[in-house]
Design an enzyme around this catalytic site. Structure first.
Site, PDB file in Angstrom:
ATOM      1  N   SER A   1       0.849  -1.187   0.000  1.00 22.88           N
ATOM      2  CA  SER A   1       0.000   0.000   0.000  1.00 22.88           C
ATOM      3  C   SER A   1       0.883   1.234   0.000  1.00 22.88           C
ATOM      4  O   SER A   1       1.970   1.228   0.592  1.00 22.88           O
ATOM      5  CB  SER A   1      -0.906   0.028   1.231  1.00 22.88           C
ATOM      6  OG  SER A   1      -1.622   1.256   1.313  1.00 22.88           O
TER       7      SER A   1
ATOM      8  N   TYR B   1      -1.943  -0.274  10.168  1.00 26.73           N
ATOM      9  CA  TYR B   1      -1.991  -0.672   8.756  1.00 26.73           C
ATOM     10  C   TYR B   1      -0.724  -0.238   8.031  1.00 26.73           C
ATOM     11  O   TYR B   1      -0.104  -1.024   7.303  1.00 26.73           O
ATOM     12  CB  TYR B   1      -3.226  -0.049   8.096  1.00 26.73           C
ATOM     13  CG  TYR B   1      -3.412  -0.449   6.649  1.00 26.73           C
ATOM     14  CD1 TYR B   1      -3.890  -1.715   6.324  1.00 26.73           C
ATOM     15  CD2 TYR B   1      -3.126   0.437   5.613  1.00 26.73           C
ATOM     16  CE1 TYR B   1      -4.071  -2.084   4.995  1.00 26.73           C
ATOM     17  CE2 TYR B   1      -3.306   0.077   4.298  1.00 26.73           C
ATOM     18  CZ  TYR B   1      -3.775  -1.185   3.994  1.00 26.73           C
ATOM     19  OH  TYR B   1      -3.943  -1.555   2.670  1.00 26.73           O
TER      20      TYR B   1
END
Length: 267
Positions: free
Chosen positions: A129, A142
């Site tokens: 990501s 995350y």
């Protein structure tokens, strides 16, 4: 001979888009899900695999190799979102996120390497990501799990070169998928000192996902990586400003970049 591809989390979102695109390019595609019975209408087989359960990983990899005699491309796409003030996220949820986003991909890689070494060929693509390049407020866990996978890939690449096995990361920005629905949200507690800023940030994050790019863009990017003779270590796919934010992090002083992020999130 068609290349055999395994996509974890291939039943929906980015994984499904990648699978359908590769199917149209004459690849033999296998996707995975924890509940494959829910996806009987899939255009390609969906096998049972939970990245948090190593036995299901080994069984699924074994079944594909038995059926096809080889495994050419593995796409570690299965992942989970998590949001909240780090102080208020339960420890078990932090560990669960790392089990999915970090330890799960490691176990998938370990399961496929013996076959790829036997073939003297293979490509492993880890879907990370853009959030993994920076510590984002209320997405810190995350960011950390995806950032860890980015760095792991750098080390793995050097260890695997002697076996003609390639590994790379592809880091997406915001795409229109159902990740927000499956994300762990720490509750916005009325008595929390983070109530207002976290609540506002959560709304902003959900808006970004809902208005995100078409997952087919990721599918085309992955296809390009697969058809590249010697893939590089890192790829970024997303809106210009999302990718440019990584460049800014490299060139701006830390405090300036931090202030820019806080202004973006209205903190």
């Amino acid at each position: 001979m068609s290349k055999v591809v395994l996509i974890t989390g291939g039943s929906s979102g980015i994984g499904k888009s990648i699978g359908e695109f590769l199917l149209g390019k004459n690849f033999k595609v296998y996707g995975t899900s924890r509940d494959p019975d829910n996806y009987k209408d899939s255009l390609f087989p969906i096998l049972k695999l939970d990245v948090k359960n190593n036995e299901t990983i080994k069984n699924t990899v074994r079944s594909i190799i038995e059926a096809e005699g080889r495994l050419d491309v593995v796409i570690n796409n299965a992942g989970a979102g998590i949001t909240g003030p780090i102080e208020e996220i339960p420890e078990e949820e932090i560990k669960a996120n790392f089990n999915t986003n970090f330890f799960g991909p490691i176990n998938v890689i370990k399961a496929v390497l013996p076959q790829m070494r036997l073939q003297n060929s293979g490509l492993i693509i880890n879907v990370t990501s853009i959030a993994g390049y920076m510590g984002l407020p209320y997405r810190g866990i995350y960011s950390a799990s995806k950032g860890a996978l980015e760095l792991l890939t750098e080390a793995f690449r050097m260890e695997l070169k002697a076996f003609n096995i390639h590994m790379t990361n592809v880091a997406p920005g915001d795409f229109a998928t159902n990740i927000a629905a499956g994300r762990f949200h720490a509750p916005v507690y009325d008595d929390s000192p983070y109530r207002k800023p976290y609540g506002k940030t959560l709304e902003l994050m959900n808006t970004h996902v809902e208005s995100g790019s078409d997952p087919d863009i990721m599918a085309k990017a992955v296809y390009k990586i697969i058809t590249t003779k010697n893939p590089k270590g890192h790829y970024k796919v997303g809106e210009f400003m999302q990718k440019f934010s990584i460049v800014l992090k490299r060139i701006l002083p830390d405090k300036v970049y931090e202030k820019m992020l806080m202004m973006h999130y209205k903190l």
